[in-house]
Structure formats: structure tokens, C-alpha cells
Motif scaffolding. Structure first.
Motif, PDB file in Angstrom:
ATOM      1  N   MET A 184      -1.887   5.369  -9.681  1.00 32.96           N
ATOM      2  CA  MET A 184      -3.033   4.300  -9.188  1.00 32.96           C
ATOM      3  C   MET A 184      -2.901   3.086  -9.353  1.00 32.96           C
ATOM      4  O   MET A 184      -2.583   2.773 -10.603  1.00 32.96           O
ATOM      5  CB  MET A 184      -4.430   5.305  -9.439  1.00 32.96           C
ATOM      6  N   ARG A 185      -3.219   2.267  -8.560  1.00 35.29           N
ATOM      7  CA  ARG A 185      -3.140   0.753  -9.029  1.00 35.29           C
ATOM      8  C   ARG A 185      -3.636   0.242 -10.114  1.00 35.29           C
ATOM      9  O   ARG A 185      -3.392  -0.382 -11.018  1.00 35.29           O
ATOM     10  CB  ARG A 185      -3.506  -0.087  -7.666  1.00 35.29           C
ATOM     11  N   VAL A 213       0.884  15.859   3.139  1.00 33.62           N
ATOM     12  CA  VAL A 213       0.928  14.806   2.057  1.00 33.62           C
ATOM     13  C   VAL A 213       2.028  14.713   1.383  1.00 33.62           C
ATOM     14  O   VAL A 213       2.796  13.641   1.230  1.00 33.62           O
ATOM     15  CB  VAL A 213      -0.122  15.206   1.099  1.00 33.62           C
ATOM     16  N   PHE A 267       0.886  -1.080  -0.123  1.00 32.16           N
ATOM     17  CA  PHE A 267       0.077   0.296  -0.134  1.00 32.16           C
ATOM     18  C   PHE A 267       0.974   1.151  -0.071  1.00 32.16           C
ATOM     19  O   PHE A 267       1.632   1.496   1.243  1.00 32.16           O
ATOM     20  CB  PHE A 267      -0.993  -0.070   1.417  1.00 32.16           C
ATOM     21  N   ASN A 268       0.696   2.039  -1.003  1.00 34.05           N
ATOM     22  CA  ASN A 268       1.857   3.010  -1.115  1.00 34.05           C
ATOM     23  C   ASN A 268       0.943   4.500  -1.010  1.00 34.05           C
ATOM     24  O   ASN A 268      -0.098   4.522  -1.899  1.00 34.05           O
ATOM     25  CB  ASN A 268       2.471   3.161  -2.537  1.00 34.05           C
ATOM     26  N   ILE A 269       1.464   5.452  -0.328  1.00 28.00           N
ATOM     27  CA  ILE A 269       0.944   6.621  -0.072  1.00 28.00           C
ATOM     28  C   ILE A 269       0.824   7.352  -1.285  1.00 28.00           C
ATOM     29  O   ILE A 269       0.018   8.365  -1.599  1.00 28.00           O
ATOM     30  CB  ILE A 269       1.371   7.414   1.244  1.00 28.00           C
ATOM     31  N   GLU A 311       0.498   6.650  -4.443  1.00 26.58           N
ATOM     32  CA  GLU A 311      -0.363   6.339  -5.305  1.00 26.58           C
ATOM     33  C   GLU A 311      -1.612   7.057  -5.220  1.00 26.58           C
ATOM     34  O   GLU A 311      -2.906   7.279  -6.050  1.00 26.58           O
ATOM     35  CB  GLU A 311      -0.795   4.812  -5.561  1.00 26.58           C
ATOM     36  N   TRP A 312      -2.124   7.682  -3.952  1.00 29.66           N
ATOM     37  CA  TRP A 312      -3.158   8.579  -3.777  1.00 29.66           C
ATOM     38  C   TRP A 312      -2.852   9.960  -3.855  1.00 29.66           C
ATOM     39  O   TRP A 312      -3.619  10.937  -3.246  1.00 29.66           O
ATOM     40  CB  TRP A 312      -3.695   8.354  -2.114  1.00 29.66           C
ATOM     41  N   PRO A 346      -5.832  12.169  -6.300  1.00 30.66           N
ATOM     42  CA  PRO A 346      -6.877  12.283  -5.657  1.00 30.66           C
ATOM     43  C   PRO A 346      -6.822  13.314  -4.280  1.00 30.66           C
ATOM     44  O   PRO A 346      -7.417  13.999  -4.109  1.00 30.66           O
ATOM     45  CB  PRO A 346      -7.404  10.799  -5.027  1.00 30.66           C
ATOM     46  N   MET A 347      -5.668  13.168  -3.673  1.00 32.37           N
ATOM     47  CA  MET A 347      -5.545  14.144  -2.516  1.00 32.37           C
ATOM     48  C   MET A 347      -5.309  15.308  -2.926  1.00 32.37           C
ATOM     49  O   MET A 347      -5.756  16.502  -2.235  1.00 32.37           O
ATOM     50  CB  MET A 347      -4.472  13.719  -1.520  1.00 32.37           C
TER      51      MET A 347
END
Length: 209
Positions: A193-194, A151, A116-118, A120-121, A124-125
Motif C-alpha cells: 500500500m502506498r 482480483v 494507480f496499481n491494482i 496495492e489493494w 484489503p481485497m
């Protein structure tokens, strides 16, 4: 009165002329008035009409062959692009682009896809923070600025940890392979994103590559 004797030399010369005459008659006649082809090289006879037509026909066939070769090359390029597109979706190593080929790059992809990679968001953030910063409320604008700083810091820390762990795993798994650029390749993939990553992820989250 006895006849006048005929000289022997005259008889032999007459026979020789009679034997040469038929050979001269059989010699082929050449048409000296035939116009010379301006394209024919000097010192060479003008080609016949059939030879000229054959030459022109061969030139036409050659041009058609070039057109067919160009068309075949375009079809091969389209087929190669289609195979590459399918390989990006399926992960088939045979038709992947050069930057995605090899066991090292495959392991780097699997390592990123299993976590889970921060990062990749980030997109959106970033959209949410941009919307909050446009609202004419000082409290929301301050919150958006604070979120933006948080972030950025989290993405930098997460990328450093991911790069350090991946470099260590690559050294253990592929000691003799060329690992140049593999860490940067993985970090760039972590920013996507994945569901948008290409080649498509081949491992699930939490699955050890």
C-alpha cells in the motif's frame, strides 16, 4: 750497613694492585639472591617492581581501550541505523540501504508511485474475500470465489503492463546503467500500500517521473 735494595718488579706490581683496588670497590654490587620472576624469559634479568607495575598498568589500559572501541562501534551502528531510518522517510540517497540506492532504483520507485496499481489493494481485497468466504451462505461464498479469481487476473495483467512499460522507460532513460533487478524491485513495491512503502513516495499520483 747499607739498606737492602728493593726489586723494581715488586714496586710496579704493588702500584698496579693499588690502582685496581678502587675500581673494584666502585663496581656495582648485584644482589644474587633476588628471586627470579617466573614470567621473565630465560637468560634475562628479573624486571624491577616498577617495570612490572607499568606493564600491568599498560595491559589494563589496553583492555579498557578495547571496551571503549566496542562501545564506539555499537554507537556508530546505532547512529547508522538511525540515519538509515530517516533516509527511508526522507529519500536521502546518501544513507539508503544498498538495494534502494542509485538513479535506476529511484526511477523505478517513482514510476510505481506515480501510478494507480491494482496490486496495492491486494491485501484489503483479500481480507474482504476471506470474510465473505467464511459466511455460511452459498451465494456469498460463490461470489467470494469469483472475486478472488478476478482480483488475481487483474493483478497479473496490471503487473505485466507495469513491468513492460517500466522496462521500456528504463532502457530509454538509462541506456548505460545496470538495470538488473529493477523491474522485480518495482513490482514488489507495487504490492505494498502506498502509505506503507519504504522509502516513502517522493512523487504524487499522475506526476510523470
Amino acid at each position: 750497613m747499607p739498606p737492602h735494595p728493593v726489586p723494581l718488579g715488586f714496586v710496579f706490581r704493588s702500584r698496579a694492585k693499588e690502582e685496581k683496588a678502587p675500581a673494584a670497590d666502585k663496581a656495582p654490587l648485584t644482589d644474587s639472591k633476588q628471586p627470579r620472576d617466573p614470567q621473565a624469559p630465560k637468560g634475562r634479568p628479573t624486571p624491577k617492581r616498577s617495570e612490572a607495575q607499568t606493564r600491568r598498568r599498560s595491559v589494563a589500559n589496553t583492555s579498557m581501550t578495547r571496551k571503549e572501541a566496542a562501545r564506539r562501534q555499537r554507537e556508530e551502528r546505532r547512529a547508522a541505523l538511525e540515519r538509515q531510518r530517516q533516509a527511508l522517510a526522507s529519500g536521502d540517497e546518501r544513507y539508503l540501504p544498498a538495494r534502494d540506492k542509485g538513479p535506476v532504483r529511484r526511477f523505478a520507485r517513482d514510476f510505481v508511485d506515480s501510478r494507480f496499481n491494482i496490486a496495492e489493494w491486494f491485501l484489503p481485497m483479500a481480507v474482504v474475500i476471506l470474510v465473505l468466504s467464511m459466511v455460511q451462505v452459498p451465494a456469498l461464498q460463490n461470489t467470494a470465489l469469483l472475486l478472488w479469481l478476478v482480483v488475481i487476473v487483474l493483478i497479473v495483467l496490471d503487473s505485466l503492463v507495469t513491468g513492460f512499460r517500466l522496462k521500456k522507460r528504463l532502457a530509454e532513460r538509462f541506456p548505460a546503467e545496470n538495470k538488473r533487478g529493477a523491474v522485480a524491485y518495482a513490482l514488489m513495491r507495487s504490492l505494498q500500500m502506498r502509505r506503507l512503502r519504504l522509502p516513502k513516495p517522493q512523487v504524487k499520483r499522475g506526476e510523470r517521473p
